[in-house]
Design a protein around this motif. Sequence first.
Motif, mmCIF file in Angstrom:
data_model
loop_
_atom_site.group_PDB
_atom_site.id
_atom_site.type_symbol
_atom_site.label_atom_id
_atom_site.label_comp_id
_atom_site.label_asym_id
_atom_site.label_seq_id
_atom_site.Cartn_x
_atom_site.Cartn_y
_atom_site.Cartn_z
ATOM 1 N N SER A 441 -6.875 -0.231 1.345
ATOM 2 C CA SER A 441 -5.580 -0.276 0.549
ATOM 3 C C SER A 441 -5.625 0.383 -0.825
ATOM 4 C CB SER A 441 -4.933 -1.541 0.599
ATOM 5 O OG SER A 441 -4.938 -2.366 1.684
ATOM 6 N N TYR A 442 -6.471 0.298 -1.620
ATOM 7 C CA TYR A 442 -6.622 0.825 -2.764
ATOM 8 C C TYR A 442 -6.681 2.563 -2.595
ATOM 9 C CZ TYR A 442 -8.099 2.164 -7.504
ATOM 10 O OH TYR A 442 -8.107 2.746 -8.779
ATOM 11 N N ASP A 443 -7.622 3.029 -1.596
ATOM 12 C CA ASP A 443 -7.857 4.217 -1.196
ATOM 13 C C ASP A 443 -6.335 4.768 -0.855
ATOM 14 O OD1 ASP A 443 -9.492 6.636 -0.367
ATOM 15 O OD2 ASP A 443 -8.340 6.246 1.392
ATOM 16 N N ARG A 444 -5.653 4.132 -0.007
ATOM 17 C CA ARG A 444 -4.411 4.708 0.583
ATOM 18 C C ARG A 444 -3.200 4.469 -0.817
ATOM 19 N NH1 ARG A 444 -2.972 4.382 5.959
ATOM 20 N NH2 ARG A 444 -4.768 3.964 7.463
ATOM 21 N N GLU A 613 1.269 3.359 16.886
ATOM 22 C CA GLU A 613 0.133 3.161 16.229
ATOM 23 C C GLU A 613 -0.012 4.191 14.909
ATOM 24 O OE1 GLU A 613 -4.857 3.393 15.937
ATOM 25 O OE2 GLU A 613 -3.690 3.362 18.037
ATOM 26 N N PRO A 614 0.356 5.468 15.357
ATOM 27 C CA PRO A 614 0.421 6.400 14.101
ATOM 28 C C PRO A 614 1.611 5.999 13.256
ATOM 29 C CG PRO A 614 0.864 7.451 16.192
ATOM 30 C CD PRO A 614 0.435 6.317 16.656
ATOM 31 N N LEU A 615 2.720 5.667 13.691
ATOM 32 C CA LEU A 615 3.788 5.303 12.866
ATOM 33 C C LEU A 615 3.275 4.115 11.699
ATOM 34 C CD1 LEU A 615 6.858 5.729 14.885
ATOM 35 C CD2 LEU A 615 5.720 7.415 13.585
ATOM 36 N N PHE A 616 2.778 3.186 12.588
ATOM 37 C CA PHE A 616 2.426 2.030 11.615
ATOM 38 C C PHE A 616 1.217 2.418 10.710
ATOM 39 C CE2 PHE A 616 4.048 -0.929 14.966
ATOM 40 C CZ PHE A 616 4.793 -1.790 14.134
ATOM 41 N N ASP A 617 0.401 3.359 11.009
ATOM 42 C CA ASP A 617 -0.855 3.705 10.038
ATOM 43 C C ASP A 617 -0.064 4.738 8.995
ATOM 44 O OD1 ASP A 617 -3.706 4.604 9.860
ATOM 45 O OD2 ASP A 617 -2.938 6.459 9.703
ATOM 46 N N ARG A 618 0.959 5.430 9.217
ATOM 47 C CA ARG A 618 1.826 6.300 8.176
ATOM 48 C C ARG A 618 2.397 5.245 7.109
ATOM 49 N NH1 ARG A 618 6.370 8.103 6.230
ATOM 50 N NH2 ARG A 618 6.390 10.014 5.174
ATOM 51 N N LEU A 619 3.002 4.284 7.773
ATOM 52 C CA LEU A 619 3.517 3.157 6.850
ATOM 53 C C LEU A 619 2.702 2.335 6.195
ATOM 54 C CD1 LEU A 619 6.119 1.770 9.387
ATOM 55 C CD2 LEU A 619 6.861 2.805 7.148
ATOM 56 N N TYR A 620 1.430 2.226 6.513
ATOM 57 C CA TYR A 620 0.303 1.600 5.715
ATOM 58 C C TYR A 620 0.113 2.421 4.546
ATOM 59 C CZ TYR A 620 -4.002 -0.556 4.792
ATOM 60 O OH TYR A 620 -5.170 -1.373 4.109
ATOM 61 N N GLY A 621 -0.160 3.663 4.773
ATOM 62 C CA GLY A 621 -0.269 4.698 3.692
ATOM 63 C C GLY A 621 1.167 4.586 2.533
ATOM 64 N N LEU A 622 2.060 4.475 3.121
ATOM 65 C CA LEU A 622 3.432 4.475 2.306
ATOM 66 C C LEU A 622 3.636 3.141 1.596
ATOM 67 C CD1 LEU A 622 5.730 6.392 1.804
ATOM 68 C CD2 LEU A 622 6.958 4.842 3.671
ATOM 69 N N LEU A 623 2.998 2.065 2.168
ATOM 70 C CA LEU A 623 3.114 0.769 1.716
ATOM 71 C C LEU A 623 1.716 0.149 1.659
ATOM 72 C CD1 LEU A 623 6.553 -0.051 3.753
ATOM 73 C CD2 LEU A 623 6.486 0.685 1.200
ATOM 74 N N PRO A 624 0.953 0.572 0.950
ATOM 75 C CA PRO A 624 -0.615 0.010 0.953
ATOM 76 C C PRO A 624 -0.477 -1.378 0.304
ATOM 77 C CG PRO A 624 -0.234 1.528 -0.865
ATOM 78 C CD PRO A 624 1.197 1.669 -0.255
#
Length: 812
Positions: A441-444, A613-624
């Motif tokens: 999460s910190y990396d993102r 999955e890729p959409l949730f992955d992008r959202l994780y990067g947007l909202l770490p």
Amino acid sequence: MSQCAEPGCGGTVDGGYCVLCGVAASPGTAAPSAPDACMQPGCGGTISDGYCDICGSPPASIAPGTAPGVPAPRPPAEQPDDGCGQAGCPGTVMDGYCDVCGSPPAHTSRVASAATTGSTPTGSTRTGSTRTGSSRSSGRRGMLGAGLVEVPRVPYRDPAGAVMSDPQVAEAKRFCSSCGEPVGRGRGDRPGRTEGFCPKCGARFSFTPKLSPGDLVGGQYGVLGCLAHGGLGWIYLAKDRNVSDRWVVLKGLLDSGDADAMAAAAAERAYLAEVEHPNIVKIYNFVQHGGDGYIVMEYVGGESLKDILLRQPQPPGEKHLPLAQAIAYGLEVLRAFEYLHAQGLVYCDFKPDNVIQSEEQLRLIDLGGVRRLADPDGAIYGTVGYQAPEIAADGPSVSSDLYTVGRALAVLSFPFRGYTRTFVDSLPPRSDVPVLRRFESYDRFLRRATHRDPAQRFQDAAEMAEQLTGVLREVLAAGDGTPRPAPSGLFGPERFTTRTGEAAGEQALPPVPPEAAAAALPVPLVDGTDPAAGFVSGLSALEPAQAAEAAASAPARTPEVRLALARIKIELGAAEEVDRLLDELATERPGDWRIGWYRAVALLARGRVADAEPLFDRLYGLLPGEPAPRLGLAYCRESTAPAEAIRLYETVWRTDQNYINAAFGLARVHLAAGDRGAAVAALDSVPKISIRYVPAQVAAVATAVRGRPPAELTAAELVAAGDRLAALDLDAERRDRLAAEVLEAALDWLLGGSAAAGGTQGGSLLGAPLTETSLRRLLEATYRELARRTRDRDECRRLVDSANAVRPRTLL
């Protein structure tokens, strides 16, 4: 000698610089100098390309409007002394400066190039493409980082002891404030000048303090001496004779002949008079003395974050702060930035050098680079390694300001070698940095904060602080194992359905279908500024069909009404209507992240897990800092990458145990991998105060016995399952169904010979000894009781047959 390569110049290069225009020779015409040792205390780096490869010093700042990665400054080579060109002056020019009259040679150009005027177009300050929310409030007094982190205190430094005994700027730190070239360097045994003119660009330099101890400035401030020097000027300590002899700081110009520096000082005076924030140094006054201007500000006795970093116990080149401490500092800085941005100001030149900790408080100092967002002109100051890459072309913006905070966090939190060169506008691979490997999460967070595209960064300090606070909670929970729960500023609580755990007594941790997983995910909060916000909030109390009808007849089709309708259509399985609504909203509101969220949830609800999955992955990067995207991503990876799913579920659950579905997901993945012990442990971690404690315990009972070959069971496991069941407050039918399952497993275990191998150790199960006759009698009674309760005739017949089949054999 060689011919100067500058267009229109007929001079020749001598000693590496043109004797006519003063411009440095092209690469290859002069031998490069050997790297110098960094002069920063505690730093073991070397100066390469003009910057330390460890701490990034010197120089402290780069030329106005210059992008990171400026050409490497080189010390000037030996040059012959020239006669002064001024009429009647017998002096000679050394270091570009006459030793008698102080004038540069007549042929030296002093016209600033376009690159140094600071006149750059104003960039877009808000794209809205990734706006995500507002910040949580900060915390208790005496604690930093939203009241979550207690950092080591920095004692207040006595002002009198901070005065420099010999105020000089080391030659290795003397650079032209305009072009960044080394100036004032010695040759052989002759020391370099502290005043002169840059032989490359002709700009005047001065490293001599203008004030001396005993000077009275503005008829009010008695000077005691110099405290330090910075990119824009000397800093002096003084006493305010008109206000109880309070300690104050006077800040003057490093080079009073530099137009950009003068402009920056004037800007600082105007802007800082309006600033009033606990994390920003206070400005008291502005006075003139001897033709120079001085800002009068409060004395902040403490230590800069850079100095705190350099005195860390790690070896040179490996120095870094504990991650929680670095994040706590970042959150305090973001508070100050949020205030500045609300005033229409940008800081421009943030770095660890410009923050001082005194006791338990952080203060931004050296606000010489502050400017108004609405000002398209003026000097732009920044520092290589921290400054956003688009500054030179687009000018400063809120996102470029926040970029500097992300870069500073990286420098503070891990040994960031090469951040002024190799990684001047990027981050090392996550695999190369242990702290980034450990905390995804910190990396993102860092990668979004320092994205090359300003539109992909955080768009204001509040949303950046919101996400950084969530990351901090994760870091702290990983350190001591104590959860740090907090309500989300973007999502409501998670939802819990019977298909994700409530009916675990009948289906012990079954594979959860995608539509059930989608329905259990938290729902984004309603924007309270929408005219229909109250109406939309009321829809949550209705069944999906009723809510759809109500939303369709809403008085206005506001964005919130349409988002709510999209959520309802997802639950009703109306895929085409969902796509149409989201496409319509994406055209109108391209910066609303919730559109991407509902697209991911809609795909998941339709069973298109691989597409979600890729959409949730992008959202994780947007909202770490948010758990919700990680829950969606973890579910998508349960089958394809179970180890990743376990890590994501564990992170969410360890940080905030309000997300019960994370515990059930963790248990589900462990069970699918055949690790029943880990699955039961995950279910046991659901706290007793949770309303989902009983479903978790029911699932643990079934997980312990269901589907297991008798040879895998032990007497201890059977007894433990029985004791767990007996302790639960269940309705009679549900308890008896679970009891029958446990007794069936125990009887199979006993008849399979496992009891003879492992022994029963005299235990009892649900009040019956672990013997065949006792277990048969109890199981028979349980079947008959279930048959008596059921209203299904076929079910009753099956249960009676089971009771007859299991009853003990007798001679009668």
